[in-house]
Design a protein around this motif. Structure first.
Motif, PDB file in Angstrom:
ATOM      1  N   TRP A 222       0.829  -1.200   0.000  1.00  0.00           N
ATOM      2  CA  TRP A 222       0.000   0.000   0.000  1.00  0.00           C
ATOM      3  C   TRP A 222       0.866   1.253   0.000  1.00  0.00           C
ATOM      4  CZ3 TRP A 222      -4.559  -0.871   3.995  1.00  0.00           C
ATOM      5  CH2 TRP A 222      -5.238  -2.030   3.642  1.00  0.00           C
ATOM      6  N   ASN A 223       1.882   1.269   0.869  1.00  0.00           N
ATOM      7  CA  ASN A 223       2.755   2.442   0.949  1.00  0.00           C
ATOM      8  C   ASN A 223       3.330   2.802  -0.411  1.00  0.00           C
ATOM      9  OD1 ASN A 223       2.321   2.036   3.670  1.00  0.00           O
ATOM     10  ND2 ASN A 223       4.375   1.259   4.091  1.00  0.00           N
ATOM     11  N   GLN A 224       3.987   1.824  -1.031  1.00  0.00           N
ATOM     12  CA  GLN A 224       4.718   2.087  -2.267  1.00  0.00           C
ATOM     13  C   GLN A 224       3.784   2.379  -3.440  1.00  0.00           C
ATOM     14  OE1 GLN A 224       7.991   2.448  -2.355  1.00  0.00           O
ATOM     15  NE2 GLN A 224       8.215   1.900  -0.193  1.00  0.00           N
ATOM     16  N   THR A 225       2.674   1.674  -3.517  1.00  0.00           N
ATOM     17  CA  THR A 225       1.770   1.851  -4.657  1.00  0.00           C
ATOM     18  C   THR A 225       1.036   3.177  -4.602  1.00  0.00           C
ATOM     19  OG1 THR A 225       1.458  -0.547  -4.787  1.00  0.00           O
ATOM     20  CG2 THR A 225      -0.126   0.825  -5.951  1.00  0.00           C
ATOM     21  N   GLY A 234       1.787  14.187  -9.787  1.00  0.00           N
ATOM     22  CA  GLY A 234       2.513  15.421  -9.472  1.00  0.00           C
ATOM     23  C   GLY A 234       2.397  15.849  -8.023  1.00  0.00           C
ATOM     24  N   ASN A 235       1.678  15.066  -7.218  1.00  0.00           N
ATOM     25  CA  ASN A 235       1.457  15.416  -5.812  1.00  0.00           C
ATOM     26  C   ASN A 235       2.531  14.766  -4.945  1.00  0.00           C
ATOM     27  OD1 ASN A 235       0.442  16.193  -3.358  1.00  0.00           O
ATOM     28  ND2 ASN A 235      -1.614  15.378  -3.684  1.00  0.00           N
ATOM     29  N   THR A 236       3.762  15.226  -5.086  1.00  0.00           N
ATOM     30  CA  THR A 236       4.866  14.625  -4.334  1.00  0.00           C
ATOM     31  C   THR A 236       4.899  15.094  -2.883  1.00  0.00           C
ATOM     32  OG1 THR A 236       6.354  16.378  -5.106  1.00  0.00           O
ATOM     33  CG2 THR A 236       6.286  14.353  -6.393  1.00  0.00           C
ATOM     34  N   LYS A 237       4.315  16.253  -2.605  1.00  0.00           N
ATOM     35  CA  LYS A 237       4.321  16.756  -1.228  1.00  0.00           C
ATOM     36  C   LYS A 237       3.479  15.868  -0.314  1.00  0.00           C
ATOM     37  CE  LYS A 237       5.082  21.622  -2.397  1.00  0.00           C
ATOM     38  NZ  LYS A 237       4.508  23.002  -2.335  1.00  0.00           N
ATOM     39  N   ALA A 238       2.307  15.469  -0.796  1.00  0.00           N
ATOM     40  CA  ALA A 238       1.433  14.622   0.028  1.00  0.00           C
ATOM     41  C   ALA A 238       2.091  13.287   0.325  1.00  0.00           C
ATOM     42  CB  ALA A 238       0.097  14.410  -0.673  1.00  0.00           C
ATOM     43  N   SER A 239       2.690  12.656  -0.695  1.00  0.00           N
ATOM     44  CA  SER A 239       3.348  11.374  -0.470  1.00  0.00           C
ATOM     45  C   SER A 239       4.509  11.518   0.502  1.00  0.00           C
ATOM     46  CB  SER A 239       3.833  10.780  -1.795  1.00  0.00           C
ATOM     47  OG  SER A 239       4.818  11.597  -2.394  1.00  0.00           O
ATOM     48  N   LEU A 244       6.655  10.470   5.833  1.00  0.00           N
ATOM     49  CA  LEU A 244       7.380  10.975   7.002  1.00  0.00           C
ATOM     50  C   LEU A 244       6.569  10.776   8.277  1.00  0.00           C
ATOM     51  CD1 LEU A 244       9.021  14.288   5.700  1.00  0.00           C
ATOM     52  CD2 LEU A 244      10.076  12.054   6.033  1.00  0.00           C
ATOM     53  N   PHE A 245       5.265  11.003   8.190  1.00  0.00           N
ATOM     54  CA  PHE A 245       4.427  10.825   9.382  1.00  0.00           C
ATOM     55  C   PHE A 245       4.405   9.367   9.812  1.00  0.00           C
ATOM     56  CE2 PHE A 245       0.359   9.997  11.481  1.00  0.00           C
ATOM     57  CZ  PHE A 245       0.418  10.920  12.513  1.00  0.00           C
ATOM     58  N   GLY A 246       4.238   8.459   8.838  1.00  0.00           N
ATOM     59  CA  GLY A 246       4.123   7.046   9.176  1.00  0.00           C
ATOM     60  C   GLY A 246       5.442   6.396   9.535  1.00  0.00           C
ATOM     61  N   LEU A 247       6.453   6.603   8.674  1.00  0.00           N
ATOM     62  CA  LEU A 247       7.720   5.892   8.836  1.00  0.00           C
ATOM     63  C   LEU A 247       8.695   6.577   9.790  1.00  0.00           C
ATOM     64  CD1 LEU A 247       8.380   4.803   5.136  1.00  0.00           C
ATOM     65  CD2 LEU A 247       7.186   3.558   6.954  1.00  0.00           C
ATOM     66  N   VAL A 248       8.456   7.840  10.083  1.00  0.00           N
ATOM     67  CA  VAL A 248       9.377   8.557  10.982  1.00  0.00           C
ATOM     68  C   VAL A 248       8.682   8.904  12.300  1.00  0.00           C
ATOM     69  CG1 VAL A 248      10.852  10.581  11.270  1.00  0.00           C
ATOM     70  CG2 VAL A 248      10.685   9.482   9.025  1.00  0.00           C
ATOM     71  N   GLY A 280       0.655   2.835   5.657  1.00  0.00           N
ATOM     72  CA  GLY A 280      -0.246   2.168   4.729  1.00  0.00           C
ATOM     73  C   GLY A 280      -1.686   2.623   4.875  1.00  0.00           C
ATOM     74  N   LEU A 281      -2.170   2.695   6.109  1.00  0.00           N
ATOM     75  CA  LEU A 281      -3.551   3.110   6.337  1.00  0.00           C
ATOM     76  C   LEU A 281      -3.773   4.567   5.933  1.00  0.00           C
ATOM     77  CD1 LEU A 281      -4.252   1.424   9.799  1.00  0.00           C
ATOM     78  CD2 LEU A 281      -5.025   0.681   7.535  1.00  0.00           C
ATOM     79  N   LEU A 282      -2.827   5.443   6.270  1.00  0.00           N
ATOM     80  CA  LEU A 282      -2.965   6.849   5.916  1.00  0.00           C
ATOM     81  C   LEU A 282      -2.875   7.046   4.402  1.00  0.00           C
ATOM     82  CD1 LEU A 282      -3.326   9.678   7.001  1.00  0.00           C
ATOM     83  CD2 LEU A 282      -0.851   9.874   7.269  1.00  0.00           C
ATOM     84  N   SER A 283      -1.986   6.291   3.744  1.00  0.00           N
ATOM     85  CA  SER A 283      -1.867   6.387   2.284  1.00  0.00           C
ATOM     86  C   SER A 283      -3.169   5.975   1.612  1.00  0.00           C
ATOM     87  CB  SER A 283      -0.731   5.495   1.781  1.00  0.00           C
ATOM     88  OG  SER A 283       0.512   5.922   2.270  1.00  0.00           O
ATOM     89  N   ARG A 284      -3.741   4.882   2.094  1.00  0.00           N
ATOM     90  CA  ARG A 284      -4.996   4.403   1.514  1.00  0.00           C
ATOM     91  C   ARG A 284      -6.116   5.407   1.757  1.00  0.00           C
ATOM     92  NH1 ARG A 284      -7.258  -0.167  -0.448  1.00  0.00           N
ATOM     93  NH2 ARG A 284      -9.451  -0.561  -0.007  1.00  0.00           N
ATOM     94  N   TRP A 285      -6.211   5.958   2.952  1.00  0.00           N
ATOM     95  CA  TRP A 285      -7.262   6.938   3.252  1.00  0.00           C
ATOM     96  C   TRP A 285      -7.114   8.164   2.360  1.00  0.00           C
ATOM     97  CZ3 TRP A 285      -7.278  12.024   4.612  1.00  0.00           C
ATOM     98  CH2 TRP A 285      -8.521  12.555   5.005  1.00  0.00           C
ATOM     99  N   TYR A 286      -5.905   8.671   2.255  1.00  0.00           N
ATOM    100  CA  TYR A 286      -5.693   9.886   1.449  1.00  0.00           C
ATOM    101  C   TYR A 286      -6.038   9.625  -0.009  1.00  0.00           C
ATOM    102  CZ  TYR A 286      -3.512  14.133  -0.320  1.00  0.00           C
ATOM    103  OH  TYR A 286      -3.298  15.343  -0.942  1.00  0.00           O
ATOM    104  N   TYR A 287      -5.623   8.486  -0.535  1.00  0.00           N
ATOM    105  CA  TYR A 287      -5.893   8.168  -1.944  1.00  0.00           C
ATOM    106  C   TYR A 287      -7.393   8.065  -2.196  1.00  0.00           C
ATOM    107  CZ  TYR A 287      -5.878   5.655  -6.383  1.00  0.00           C
ATOM    108  OH  TYR A 287      -6.091   5.275  -7.683  1.00  0.00           O
ATOM    109  N   LYS A 288      -8.126   7.475  -1.230  1.00  0.00           N
ATOM    110  CA  LYS A 288      -9.550   7.246  -1.421  1.00  0.00           C
ATOM    111  C   LYS A 288     -10.399   8.494  -1.187  1.00  0.00           C
ATOM    112  CE  LYS A 288      -9.543   2.747  -2.256  1.00  0.00           C
ATOM    113  NZ  LYS A 288     -10.068   2.165  -3.522  1.00  0.00           N
ATOM    114  N   HIS A 289      -9.976   9.376  -0.279  1.00  0.00           N
ATOM    115  CA  HIS A 289     -10.874  10.425   0.193  1.00  0.00           C
ATOM    116  C   HIS A 289     -10.374  11.858  -0.009  1.00  0.00           C
ATOM    117  CE1 HIS A 289     -13.294   7.300   2.070  1.00  0.00           C
ATOM    118  NE2 HIS A 289     -12.216   6.829   2.655  1.00  0.00           N
TER     119      HIS A 289
END
Length: 302
Positions: A222-225, A234-239, A244-248, A280-289
């Motif tokens: 989930w993280n990588q995809t 083009g949304n590199t800031k969000a990723s 950083l929030f999840g892994l750091v 993973g959970l935050l990435s999925r939420w952001y992508y979906k919503h």
């Protein structure tokens, strides 16, 4: 080589960069043997072999670009500095560089929690686990990079639904691949650790750390995809912020808090999975919503 191979991959040519890398790696091995074993140059020979093999890979990829007939053809005489494009590239690339640097810095802090146990066997076991982890993450990292190219190409062609379908397919592929990898890890963890260290105590802790992370590895897909999809739009800031929030931040907060109450190899070893889960959970939420696709369309990029 890295710049040129990215250009080739961006237009769908993933085979030639691989061939060039294989050629460079084989040449590096041959030159290592020649300079160290035959010429007795020692460490300097290894360095020279590395530089020469890298130069060959760079020349091969440049030759491929120069021979191209498409719009990405490399014309040496036409190379100029375009400040507007330079600024756009920095805006897209800088967040990725910051994220990778801070994530590596965070991993050093995780190592410090392991070192605090003072056991050479625990530290060596953790090092073996990290080496295995680096190999396990490579396939899904490759899928994430492919998603970046796929999403950007389809958004550029105004095929938003096809881009989303590609992301879903990549999630299934990455998750399935990691499940397969976890099955292999579960069956061969002892043998894999022994590739790096055969001490019985080191093998015990290496296997322990591997097993602690197995149930949570699919979150890395989930993280990588999803990160790859956001970068492709083009949304590199969000990723960057999500990673950083999840892994750091989440990982460090967990380790700081848990070690104040239950400080053992099990709780510290779970530091990596905690980061994967949060990210993973935050990435999925952001992508979906988050409505990232509407923002992209609103910027008239597709």
């Amino acid at each position: 080589y890295n710049m040129g191979s990215c250009v080739l991959r961006a237009v769908g040519d993933t085979k030639r960069p691989l061939y060039f890398l294989i050629t460079s790696s084989l040449l590096n091995i041959v030159l290592d043997l020649l300079f160290v074993v035959v010429f007795h140059w020692g460490i300097a020979g290894v360095a020279v072999a590395t530089v020469l093999s890298q130069a060959v890979s760079a020349m091969l990829v440049c030759a491929a670009l120069m021979r191209a007939e498409e719009a990405y053809k490399l014309r040496i005489k036409s190379i100029r500095m375009d400040m507007a494009l330079c600024r756009r590239i920095l805006l897209l690339g800088l967040p990725i560089g910051v994220q990778q640097s801070l994530t590596a810095f965070s991993n050093a802090f995780v190592q410090s929690y392991i070192n605090a146990f003072g056991s050479a066997a625990i530290m060596a076991g953790w090092s073996c686990h990290i080496k295995i982890d680096q190999f396990c993450i490579l396939p899904v990292m490759s899928i994430g990079q492919s998603v970046t190219t796929f999403v950007s190409q389809n958004l550029g062609a105004k095929k938003l639904e096809r881009a989303k379908a590609g992301v879903r397919t990549a999630i299934y592929m990455g998750t399935g691949l990691l499940i397969l990898i976890c099955v292999i890890l579960a069956c061969t963890s002892g043998q894999l650790v022994k590739l790096f260290n055969r001490d019985a105590e080191v093998v015990y802790y290496g296997v322990l750390f591997v097993w602690l992370t197995i149930p949570f590895r699919f979150f890395s897909a989930w993280n990588q995809t999803y990160a790859g999809a956001l970068r492709g739009s083009g949304n590199t800031k969000a990723s960057m912020l999500i990673m950083l929030f999840g892994l750091v931040i989440c990982r460090q907060v967990y380790l700081y808090g848990i070690t104040r109450f239950v400080n053992n190899v099990y709780t510290v070893g779970l530091g990596y999975p905690v980061g994967w889960i949060c990210c993973g959970l935050l990435s999925r939420w952001y992508y979906k919503h988050s409505g990232w696709e509407e923002t992209y369309i609103g910027q008239e990029k597709i």
